[in-house]
Write a protein that holds these residues in place. Structure first.
Motif, PDB file in Angstrom:
ATOM      1  N   LYS A  58      -2.484  -1.227  -3.656  1.00 41.91           N
ATOM      2  CA  LYS A  58      -3.343  -0.113  -3.247  1.00 41.91           C
ATOM      3  C   LYS A  58      -2.370   1.184  -3.257  1.00 41.91           C
ATOM      4  O   LYS A  58      -1.520   1.324  -2.656  1.00 41.91           O
ATOM      5  CB  LYS A  58      -3.981  -0.312  -1.859  1.00 41.91           C
ATOM      6  N   MET A  59      -3.061   2.362  -3.882  1.00 39.59           N
ATOM      7  CA  MET A  59      -2.390   3.399  -3.908  1.00 39.59           C
ATOM      8  C   MET A  59      -3.304   4.405  -3.272  1.00 39.59           C
ATOM      9  O   MET A  59      -4.665   4.577  -3.699  1.00 39.59           O
ATOM     10  CB  MET A  59      -2.358   4.042  -5.531  1.00 39.59           C
ATOM     11  N   ILE A  60      -2.887   5.479  -2.094  1.00 34.25           N
ATOM     12  CA  ILE A  60      -3.465   6.403  -1.811  1.00 34.25           C
ATOM     13  C   ILE A  60      -2.788   7.835  -2.177  1.00 34.25           C
ATOM     14  O   ILE A  60      -1.647   7.890  -1.920  1.00 34.25           O
ATOM     15  CB  ILE A  60      -3.498   6.397  -0.123  1.00 34.25           C
ATOM     16  N   GLY A  61      -3.416   8.556  -2.959  1.00 33.73           N
ATOM     17  CA  GLY A  61      -2.913   9.888  -3.563  1.00 33.73           C
ATOM     18  C   GLY A  61      -4.019  10.961  -4.017  1.00 33.73           C
ATOM     19  O   GLY A  61      -5.076  10.502  -3.816  1.00 33.73           O
ATOM     20  N   SER A  62      -3.696  11.974  -4.605  1.00 41.29           N
ATOM     21  CA  SER A  62      -4.557  13.099  -4.974  1.00 41.29           C
ATOM     22  C   SER A  62      -4.326  13.200  -6.566  1.00 41.29           C
ATOM     23  O   SER A  62      -5.235  13.739  -7.174  1.00 41.29           O
ATOM     24  CB  SER A  62      -3.810  14.368  -4.415  1.00 41.29           C
TER      25      SER A  62
ATOM     26  N   THR B 153       0.860  -1.135  -0.123  1.00 42.45           N
ATOM     27  CA  THR B 153      -0.089   0.051   0.008  1.00 42.45           C
ATOM     28  C   THR B 153       0.768   1.238  -0.046  1.00 42.45           C
ATOM     29  O   THR B 153       1.735   1.165   0.738  1.00 42.45           O
ATOM     30  CB  THR B 153      -0.762   0.064   1.197  1.00 42.45           C
ATOM     31  N   VAL B 154       0.829   1.867  -0.893  1.00 43.37           N
ATOM     32  CA  VAL B 154       1.577   3.170  -1.394  1.00 43.37           C
ATOM     33  C   VAL B 154       1.005   4.391  -0.924  1.00 43.37           C
ATOM     34  O   VAL B 154      -0.160   4.815  -1.634  1.00 43.37           O
ATOM     35  CB  VAL B 154       2.155   3.099  -2.545  1.00 43.37           C
ATOM     36  N   ILE B 155       1.269   5.242   0.104  1.00 43.79           N
ATOM     37  CA  ILE B 155       0.819   6.751   0.344  1.00 43.79           C
ATOM     38  C   ILE B 155       1.757   7.839  -0.309  1.00 43.79           C
ATOM     39  O   ILE B 155       2.819   7.741   0.070  1.00 43.79           O
ATOM     40  CB  ILE B 155       0.375   6.956   1.550  1.00 43.79           C
ATOM     41  N   SER B 156       1.392   8.497  -1.519  1.00 39.11           N
ATOM     42  CA  SER B 156       2.012   9.571  -2.222  1.00 39.11           C
ATOM     43  C   SER B 156       1.165  10.349  -2.839  1.00 39.11           C
ATOM     44  O   SER B 156       0.203   9.855  -3.314  1.00 39.11           O
ATOM     45  CB  SER B 156       3.259   8.956  -3.068  1.00 39.11           C
ATOM     46  N   ASN B 157       1.739  11.702  -3.142  1.00 35.35           N
ATOM     47  CA  ASN B 157       1.219  12.517  -3.830  1.00 35.35           C
ATOM     48  C   ASN B 157       0.326  11.981  -5.237  1.00 35.35           C
ATOM     49  O   ASN B 157      -0.697  12.078  -5.698  1.00 35.35           O
ATOM     50  CB  ASN B 157       1.704  13.880  -4.288  1.00 35.35           C
ATOM     51  N   ASN B 158       1.368  11.230  -5.918  1.00 36.25           N
ATOM     52  CA  ASN B 158       1.017  10.659  -7.100  1.00 36.25           C
ATOM     53  C   ASN B 158       1.651   9.346  -7.322  1.00 36.25           C
ATOM     54  O   ASN B 158       2.754   9.033  -6.552  1.00 36.25           O
ATOM     55  CB  ASN B 158       1.074  11.751  -8.391  1.00 36.25           C
ATOM     56  N   CYS B 159       1.613   8.940  -8.537  1.00 34.94           N
ATOM     57  CA  CYS B 159       2.722   7.266  -8.672  1.00 34.94           C
ATOM     58  C   CYS B 159       3.506   7.530  -9.834  1.00 34.94           C
ATOM     59  O   CYS B 159       3.745   6.623 -10.509  1.00 34.94           O
ATOM     60  CB  CYS B 159       1.563   6.454  -9.128  1.00 34.94           C
ATOM     61  N   GLY B 160       4.225   8.704  -9.970  1.00 33.97           N
ATOM     62  CA  GLY B 160       5.217   8.914 -11.020  1.00 33.97           C
ATOM     63  C   GLY B 160       5.002   8.904 -12.300  1.00 33.97           C
ATOM     64  O   GLY B 160       3.728   9.137 -12.656  1.00 33.97           O
ATOM     65  N   VAL B 161       5.636   8.175 -13.059  1.00 33.46           N
ATOM     66  CA  VAL B 161       5.220   8.319 -14.612  1.00 33.46           C
ATOM     67  C   VAL B 161       5.759   6.981 -15.159  1.00 33.46           C
ATOM     68  O   VAL B 161       6.084   5.966 -14.111  1.00 33.46           O
ATOM     69  CB  VAL B 161       6.099   9.204 -15.223  1.00 33.46           C
TER      70      VAL B 161
ATOM     71  N   GLU C 280      -7.363   5.217  -3.695  1.00 34.62           N
ATOM     72  CA  GLU C 280      -8.326   6.061  -2.712  1.00 34.62           C
ATOM     73  C   GLU C 280      -7.757   7.387  -3.430  1.00 34.62           C
ATOM     74  O   GLU C 280      -6.617   7.959  -2.961  1.00 34.62           O
ATOM     75  CB  GLU C 280      -8.018   5.795  -1.471  1.00 34.62           C
ATOM     76  N   LEU C 281      -8.452   8.112  -4.000  1.00 36.96           N
ATOM     77  CA  LEU C 281      -8.024   9.375  -4.357  1.00 36.96           C
ATOM     78  C   LEU C 281      -8.580  10.481  -3.144  1.00 36.96           C
ATOM     79  O   LEU C 281      -9.775  10.491  -2.868  1.00 36.96           O
ATOM     80  CB  LEU C 281      -8.610   9.703  -5.780  1.00 36.96           C
ATOM     81  N   VAL C 282      -7.631  11.339  -2.755  1.00 35.24           N
ATOM     82  CA  VAL C 282      -7.900  12.438  -1.786  1.00 35.24           C
ATOM     83  C   VAL C 282      -7.642  13.797  -2.301  1.00 35.24           C
ATOM     84  O   VAL C 282      -6.509  14.017  -2.797  1.00 35.24           O
ATOM     85  CB  VAL C 282      -7.014  12.062  -0.655  1.00 35.24           C
TER      86      VAL C 282
END
Length: 231
Positions: A72-76, A48-56, A96-98
């Motif tokens: 799972k990715m939690i980011g914006s 599960t990764v929490i970061s603003n985005n997921c790179g390119v 999970e978009l926040v």
């Protein structure tokens, strides 16, 4: 003194399958490039990764997506990552978009020991589905819970051997708050100096939050190059 590593693979070796990790950066700015590469090489799964985005697609956290290491990715922000989009639409990746400010505050709250807070961001939108709503001063607010991680990976311009960190300009972005919210914080620094070298007034992250340090050079790729031609 903190744990000071010379091998990036060694620095992340106890990040195991199913871990929750926070990763600093915004786009490709301020990301811990070498720690991410070491995670890719480790082939750890079900993160599960929490970061603003997921790179390119071919750099940053996008490498872990390509390698099917993230569940799972939690980011914006989805950003320019086509593989991210593909995995979301195919149901391979839970997302999970926040709202970006809410994401920052959820991380900050996790580091500060605050379990939850109310925010007006997202009221009346799909983000509010299933979330408690309360009214304060005739205005509706959503309950948002704090975020914490097993490991936080951050990138700093300079760090000393006691773990004090200084970030460079906009590369500061999410790194300071993420550094506070991990059970173990691993800092990748461009320059590692002796204690007493850094001015206390310039330190962004106090060493109390950092458990491991490693020095390394970054490629610092540009996410999208824009140029202007002059006649």
């Amino acid at each position: 003194m903190k744990q000071i590593h010379t091998s990036f693979n060694e620095a992340v070796k106890d990040i195991t399958d199913g871990s929750t990790i926070m990763v600093g950066g915004f786009g490709l700015v301020g990301i811990p490039e070498n720690l991410i590469l070491a995670l890719r090489d480790s082939e750890v799964k079900h993160l599960t990764v929490i970061s603003n985005n997921c790179g390119v697609d071919d750099w940053g956290l996008g490498l872990l997506l390509q390698n099917k290491q993230i569940d799972k990715m939690i980011g914006s922000y989805v950003g320019e990552n086509k593989e991210f989009e593909r995995q979301v639409l195919s149901g391979e990746l839970e997302v999970e978009l926040v709202p970006q400010g809410t994401l920052a505050e959820r991380i900050r709250a996790g580091g500060a020991g605050i379990p939850a807070f109310y925010t007006p961001a997202g009221v009346g939108t799909p983000i509010a589905e299933g979330i408690e709503v309360r009214t304060f001063n005739n205005k509706e607010y959503l309950l948002q819970t704090a975020l914490k991680a097993d490991f936080s990976l951050v990138r700093a311009a300079v760090g000393d051997k006691k773990g004090n960190l200084i970030y460079r300009k906009t590369a500061q972005n999410f790194n300071p708050m993420i550094a506070t919210a991990g059970n173990v914080t691993i800092a990748e620094v461009e320059e590692l100096v002796e204690p007493g070298t850094l001015s206390p007034a310039q330190i962004h992250t106090p060493g109390i939050y950092v458990q491991r340090l490693i020095e390394g050079k970054q490629e610092k790729r540009i996410e999208k190059l824009t140029i202007t031609q002059h006649a």
